[in-house]
Every structure is written in structure tokens, then in C-alpha cells.
Design a protein around this motif. Structure first.
Motif, PDB file in Angstrom:
ATOM      1  N   LYS A  86      22.705 -31.047 -52.390  1.00 43.94           N
ATOM      2  CA  LYS A  86      24.085 -31.487 -52.545  1.00 43.94           C
ATOM      3  C   LYS A  86      24.060 -32.875 -53.171  1.00 43.94           C
ATOM      4  CE  LYS A  86      28.204 -32.721 -50.021  1.00 43.94           C
ATOM      5  NZ  LYS A  86      28.702 -33.166 -48.731  1.00 43.94           N
ATOM      6  N   ALA A  87      24.939 -33.106 -54.121  1.00 50.78           N
ATOM      7  CA  ALA A  87      25.067 -34.413 -54.763  1.00 50.78           C
ATOM      8  C   ALA A  87      26.466 -34.954 -54.523  1.00 50.78           C
ATOM      9  CB  ALA A  87      24.798 -34.303 -56.256  1.00 50.78           C
ATOM     10  N   ASP A  88      26.529 -36.157 -53.979  1.00 50.87           N
ATOM     11  CA  ASP A  88      27.808 -36.839 -53.762  1.00 50.87           C
ATOM     12  C   ASP A  88      28.001 -37.801 -54.930  1.00 50.87           C
ATOM     13  OD1 ASP A  88      29.913 -38.517 -53.034  1.00 50.87           O
ATOM     14  OD2 ASP A  88      29.376 -38.457 -50.907  1.00 50.87           O
ATOM     15  N   THR A  89      28.756 -37.375 -55.912  1.00 51.39           N
ATOM     16  CA  THR A  89      28.933 -38.180 -57.120  1.00 51.39           C
ATOM     17  C   THR A  89      29.670 -39.482 -56.849  1.00 51.39           C
ATOM     18  OG1 THR A  89      30.910 -36.911 -57.709  1.00 51.39           O
ATOM     19  CG2 THR A  89      28.813 -36.192 -58.666  1.00 51.39           C
ATOM     20  N   GLY A  90      30.404 -39.551 -55.744  1.00 50.81           N
ATOM     21  CA  GLY A  90      31.083 -40.783 -55.377  1.00 50.81           C
ATOM     22  C   GLY A  90      30.124 -41.867 -54.902  1.00 50.81           C
ATOM     23  N   LEU A  91      28.959 -41.466 -54.407  1.00 53.10           N
ATOM     24  CA  LEU A  91      27.948 -42.420 -53.955  1.00 53.10           C
ATOM     25  C   LEU A  91      26.931 -42.770 -55.036  1.00 53.10           C
ATOM     26  CD1 LEU A  91      27.064 -41.080 -50.379  1.00 53.10           C
ATOM     27  CD2 LEU A  91      28.434 -43.083 -50.969  1.00 53.10           C
ATOM     28  N   CYS A  92      26.780 -41.914 -56.024  1.00 55.79           N
ATOM     29  CA  CYS A  92      25.753 -42.094 -57.058  1.00 55.79           C
ATOM     30  C   CYS A  92      25.969 -43.397 -57.830  1.00 55.79           C
ATOM     31  CB  CYS A  92      25.775 -40.910 -58.016  1.00 55.79           C
ATOM     32  SG  CYS A  92      24.544 -41.011 -59.332  1.00 55.79           S
ATOM     33  N   VAL A  93      24.877 -44.152 -57.999  1.00 57.83           N
ATOM     34  CA  VAL A  93      24.937 -45.407 -58.758  1.00 57.83           C
ATOM     35  C   VAL A  93      24.249 -45.279 -60.119  1.00 57.83           C
ATOM     36  CG1 VAL A  93      25.163 -46.865 -56.721  1.00 57.83           C
ATOM     37  CG2 VAL A  93      22.887 -46.350 -57.617  1.00 57.83           C
ATOM     38  N   GLY A  94      23.779 -44.089 -60.445  1.00 56.24           N
ATOM     39  CA  GLY A  94      23.210 -43.841 -61.766  1.00 56.24           C
ATOM     40  C   GLY A  94      21.832 -44.422 -61.997  1.00 56.24           C
ATOM     41  N   SER A  95      21.026 -44.557 -60.953  1.00 57.09           N
ATOM     42  CA  SER A  95      19.686 -45.132 -61.133  1.00 57.09           C
ATOM     43  C   SER A  95      18.761 -44.200 -61.918  1.00 57.09           C
ATOM     44  CB  SER A  95      19.058 -45.482 -59.785  1.00 57.09           C
ATOM     45  OG  SER A  95      18.625 -44.314 -59.119  1.00 57.09           O
ATOM     46  N   GLY A  96      19.006 -42.902 -61.846  1.00 55.55           N
ATOM     47  CA  GLY A  96      18.236 -41.944 -62.633  1.00 55.55           C
ATOM     48  C   GLY A  96      16.889 -41.544 -62.055  1.00 55.55           C
ATOM     49  N   GLN A  97      16.589 -41.974 -60.847  1.00 50.59           N
ATOM     50  CA  GLN A  97      15.296 -41.612 -60.245  1.00 50.59           C
ATOM     51  C   GLN A  97      15.154 -40.103 -60.094  1.00 50.59           C
ATOM     52  OE1 GLN A  97      12.753 -43.873 -59.702  1.00 50.59           O
ATOM     53  NE2 GLN A  97      14.245 -45.015 -60.908  1.00 50.59           N
ATOM     54  N   CYS A  98      16.226 -39.440 -59.776  1.00 50.68           N
ATOM     55  CA  CYS A  98      16.185 -37.985 -59.620  1.00 50.68           C
ATOM     56  C   CYS A  98      15.862 -37.301 -60.944  1.00 50.68           C
ATOM     57  CB  CYS A  98      17.498 -37.477 -59.038  1.00 50.68           C
ATOM     58  SG  CYS A  98      18.972 -37.913 -59.987  1.00 50.68           S
ATOM     59  N   VAL A  99      16.483 -37.767 -62.003  1.00 49.83           N
ATOM     60  CA  VAL A  99      16.259 -37.183 -63.325  1.00 49.83           C
ATOM     61  C   VAL A  99      14.822 -37.393 -63.776  1.00 49.83           C
ATOM     62  CG1 VAL A  99      16.994 -37.207 -65.737  1.00 49.83           C
ATOM     63  CG2 VAL A  99      18.672 -37.552 -63.933  1.00 49.83           C
ATOM     64  N   LEU A 100      14.301 -38.578 -63.531  1.00 59.91           N
ATOM     65  CA  LEU A 100      12.918 -38.864 -63.902  1.00 59.91           C
ATOM     66  C   LEU A 100      11.933 -38.027 -63.098  1.00 59.91           C
ATOM     67  CD1 LEU A 100      13.128 -42.745 -64.187  1.00 59.91           C
ATOM     68  CD2 LEU A 100      12.933 -41.098 -66.066  1.00 59.91           C
ATOM     69  N   THR A 101      12.294 -37.696 -61.871  1.00 56.59           N
ATOM     70  CA  THR A 101      11.398 -36.947 -60.994  1.00 56.59           C
ATOM     71  C   THR A 101      11.438 -35.450 -61.262  1.00 56.59           C
ATOM     72  OG1 THR A 101      11.727 -38.640 -59.310  1.00 56.59           O
ATOM     73  CG2 THR A 101      10.779 -36.560 -58.575  1.00 56.59           C
ATOM     74  N   VAL A 102      12.626 -34.894 -61.448  1.00 62.35           N
ATOM     75  CA  VAL A 102      12.761 -33.446 -61.655  1.00 62.35           C
ATOM     76  C   VAL A 102      13.855 -33.158 -62.691  1.00 62.35           C
ATOM     77  CG1 VAL A 102      12.822 -31.213 -60.491  1.00 62.35           C
ATOM     78  CG2 VAL A 102      12.392 -33.247 -59.157  1.00 62.35           C
ATOM     79  N   PRO A 103      13.549 -33.324 -63.969  1.00 64.01           N
ATOM     80  CA  PRO A 103      14.572 -33.093 -64.997  1.00 64.01           C
ATOM     81  C   PRO A 103      15.047 -31.634 -65.086  1.00 64.01           C
ATOM     82  CG  PRO A 103      12.434 -33.526 -65.996  1.00 64.01           C
ATOM     83  CD  PRO A 103      12.288 -33.771 -64.523  1.00 64.01           C
ATOM     84  N   ALA A 104      14.334 -30.718 -64.467  1.00 67.98           N
ATOM     85  CA  ALA A 104      14.774 -29.322 -64.458  1.00 67.98           C
ATOM     86  C   ALA A 104      15.905 -29.099 -63.447  1.00 67.98           C
ATOM     87  CB  ALA A 104      13.601 -28.403 -64.123  1.00 67.98           C
ATOM     88  N   VAL A 105      16.086 -30.042 -62.522  1.00 69.51           N
ATOM     89  CA  VAL A 105      17.102 -29.896 -61.479  1.00 69.51           C
ATOM     90  C   VAL A 105      18.245 -30.890 -61.661  1.00 69.51           C
ATOM     91  CG1 VAL A 105      17.512 -30.048 -58.979  1.00 69.51           C
ATOM     92  CG2 VAL A 105      15.410 -29.001 -59.841  1.00 69.51           C
ATOM     93  N   PHE A 106      17.924 -32.108 -62.099  1.00 68.33           N
ATOM     94  CA  PHE A 106      18.922 -33.177 -62.189  1.00 68.33           C
ATOM     95  C   PHE A 106      19.100 -33.659 -63.625  1.00 68.33           C
ATOM     96  CE2 PHE A 106      16.681 -33.578 -58.113  1.00 68.33           C
ATOM     97  CZ  PHE A 106      17.735 -33.452 -57.230  1.00 68.33           C
ATOM     98  N   ASP A 107      20.321 -34.065 -63.934  1.00 68.72           N
ATOM     99  CA  ASP A 107      20.637 -34.704 -65.206  1.00 68.72           C
ATOM    100  C   ASP A 107      21.669 -35.788 -64.899  1.00 68.72           C
ATOM    101  OD1 ASP A 107      20.658 -35.279 -67.897  1.00 68.72           O
ATOM    102  OD2 ASP A 107      21.515 -33.366 -68.528  1.00 68.72           O
ATOM    103  N   GLN A 108      22.053 -36.516 -65.927  1.00 68.91           N
ATOM    104  CA  GLN A 108      23.096 -37.526 -65.780  1.00 68.91           C
ATOM    105  C   GLN A 108      24.160 -37.295 -66.833  1.00 68.91           C
ATOM    106  OE1 GLN A 108      20.142 -40.815 -65.899  1.00 68.91           O
ATOM    107  NE2 GLN A 108      21.458 -41.736 -64.328  1.00 68.91           N
ATOM    108  N   GLY A 109      25.405 -37.512 -66.429  1.00 68.47           N
ATOM    109  CA  GLY A 109      26.503 -37.419 -67.371  1.00 68.47           C
ATOM    110  C   GLY A 109      26.562 -38.668 -68.238  1.00 68.47           C
ATOM    111  N   ASP A 110      27.508 -38.716 -69.147  1.00 72.42           N
ATOM    112  CA  ASP A 110      27.677 -39.870 -70.025  1.00 72.42           C
ATOM    113  C   ASP A 110      27.919 -41.164 -69.247  1.00 72.42           C
ATOM    114  OD1 ASP A 110      27.339 -38.265 -72.246  1.00 72.42           O
ATOM    115  OD2 ASP A 110      29.490 -37.978 -72.557  1.00 72.42           O
TER     116      ASP A 110
END
Length: 64
Positions: free
Chosen positions: A4-28
Motif C-alpha cells: 500500500k502506498a500513501d501518496t499523502g505521506l510520500c516525500v518523493g525520495s525515490g528510494q523505492c524506485v531505485l530498489t525495485v523499479p519493477a514495482v515502484f515508479d514516480q509521477g511527474d
């Protein structure tokens, strides 16, 4: 396992994307986007690790 991702808490650090780009991405805006909320067995361990790396605790794992 489901992620589950709480987009209201996300600060856009990108650690998730760097760790598993097949599961996580970042919007604009830099906010996390889940590409899948149910990673396959091959990526599940890395996805769990990515959840622990999230500095804002915007990611969580739901057990079903």
C-alpha cells in the motif's frame, strides 16, 4: 502480500524506485506510483526491503 502506498505521506525520495523499479515508479511530481501492488515471488523480498527504506513511511505491507 500486498503493498500500500500513501501518496499523502510520500516525500518523493525515490528510494523505492531505485530498489525495485519493477514495482515502484514516480509521477511527474515525484510522488510514488505503484506499478503493481502484488509483487511476484521474485521481487517480493526486494519490495519488502524498499518499504523499510521509505523515509516518510508512506509504504506499508498488508498481509492477506
Amino acid at each position: 502480500m500486498r503493498i500500500k502506498a500513501d501518496t499523502g505521506l510520500c516525500v518523493g525520495s525515490g528510494q523505492c524506485v531505485l530498489t525495485v523499479p519493477a514495482v515502484f515508479d514516480q509521477g511527474d511530481d515525484g510522488i510514488v506510483v505503484l506499478l503493481t501492488d502484488r509483487p511476484d515471488d521474485e521481487t517480493a523480498a526486494r519490495a519488502r526491503h524498499a518499504v523499510t527504506l521509505c523515509p516518510s513511511r508512506a509504504l506499508s505491507i498488508l498481509r492477506e
